[in-house]
Design an enzyme around this catalytic site. Sequence first.
Site, PDB file in Angstrom:
ATOM      1  N   HIS A 278       0.820  -1.226   0.000  1.00 46.97           N
ATOM      2  CA  HIS A 278       0.000   0.000   0.000  1.00 46.97           C
ATOM      3  C   HIS A 278       0.851   1.273   0.000  1.00 46.97           C
ATOM      4  CE1 HIS A 278      -3.632  -2.257   0.414  1.00 46.97           C
ATOM      5  NE2 HIS A 278      -3.323  -2.737   1.605  1.00 46.97           N
TER       6      HIS A 278
ATOM      7  N   ASP B 298      -2.736 -10.766  -2.352  1.00 46.48           N
ATOM      8  CA  ASP B 298      -3.314 -10.226  -1.119  1.00 46.48           C
ATOM      9  C   ASP B 298      -4.766  -9.824  -1.398  1.00 46.48           C
ATOM     10  OD1 ASP B 298      -2.178  -8.804   1.656  1.00 46.48           O
ATOM     11  OD2 ASP B 298      -3.887  -7.742   0.779  1.00 46.48           O
TER      12      ASP B 298
ATOM     13  N   HIS C  61      -6.309  -7.274  -0.492  1.00 46.58           N
ATOM     14  CA  HIS C  61      -6.412  -5.844  -0.772  1.00 46.58           C
ATOM     15  C   HIS C  61      -5.620  -5.502  -2.029  1.00 46.58           C
ATOM     16  CE1 HIS C  61      -6.833  -6.305   3.658  1.00 46.58           C
ATOM     17  NE2 HIS C  61      -7.835  -5.461   3.465  1.00 46.58           N
TER      18      HIS C  61
ATOM     19  N   ASP D 120      -4.660 -12.819   3.399  1.00 46.63           N
ATOM     20  CA  ASP D 120      -5.902 -12.326   3.990  1.00 46.63           C
ATOM     21  C   ASP D 120      -7.130 -12.569   3.113  1.00 46.63           C
ATOM     22  OD1 ASP D 120      -4.773 -10.506   2.246  1.00 46.63           O
ATOM     23  OD2 ASP D 120      -4.740  -8.837   3.669  1.00 46.63           O
TER      24      ASP D 120
HETATM   25 ZN   LIG Z   1      -4.150  -7.211   2.685  1.00 43.97          ZN
END
Ligand SMILES: [Zn+2]
Length: 309
Positions: A126, A163, A165, A246
């Site tokens: 991120h 991931d 996200h 995740d």
């Molecule tokens: Zn994540």
Amino acid sequence: MTTTLLLTHPACLEHDTGFGHPERADRLRAIEHALEGERFHYLSREQAPLADLAVIERLHPHSYVEGVRAAIPKREHNWLDPDTIVSPKSWEAALRAAGAVVHAVDQVMAGSVKNAFCAVRPPGHHAEPARAMGFCLFNNVAIGALHARAAHGASRVAVIDFDVHHGNGTQAAFWSDKDLFYGSTHQMPLFPGTGAASETGVGNICNAPLKPGDGSEAFRHAFGTRILPALDDFAPDFLLVSAGFDAHIRDPLAQLRLTESDFAWVTEKLLEAARKHTGGRLVSTLEGGYDLDALAKSAAVHVATLMGA
Ligand SMILES: [Zn+2]
């Protein structure tokens, strides 16, 4: 023969995000415990070195790096954003996390191992070139990609991110560079909000968003019909992986329904792509994964699959 290098460092346990934060040191302890088993005896293990600032600054502006350093508190915590918390040892942890990926690239490029997994925190995907967010300070995987190119002459470098996200930071770093490829499956809608299929950079970005509740079938379909063909077309000469776990059904931060077998499957598919395009060279680094048991089992399956390469 040792195929796989495992990199970590005790300093990564000392990045303290405060009570109740999901991105916590116990995540790495759970992974380390899972990798103590007999089947991991043949891992090559090294402690992560500190990344040189010049290597980090291939991606992040000097002013940003110095801003992160200046934000590290002498005691307790400081907030870079509501989610992204630093403590006195966070600077060293961040340099070790980036340094792990850089060192893994060096070792895989040197041919001393085929592939590597970096069990590090803080995570990175991120972090944008000039913005910390989503628990991330430096974008470890993107720093590794730029290092493969600058230090080892790789001309086309790909990052695949499973991931749950979207790796907005990696996408932002690669956005206008046609010799860098970013492919991601992720849940949408979900933090950070980017990652629509329409976000394609200069034809070098491939986003395959999944819906809350999607499971194995949708994940494998997205990978098999979108991500892997695009990766084949790009034909990288080096491959890095943002390995977040995740998307597991037990993860508390998202609503996908993957299991360990899906992480084994995607790891095998990425190894196949590496064998085809990069001579098997692959470096994977930890991103998310917040249910300790699911994270430990998933990371173990990922590493075991890498070792079988
Ligand atoms: Zn994540």
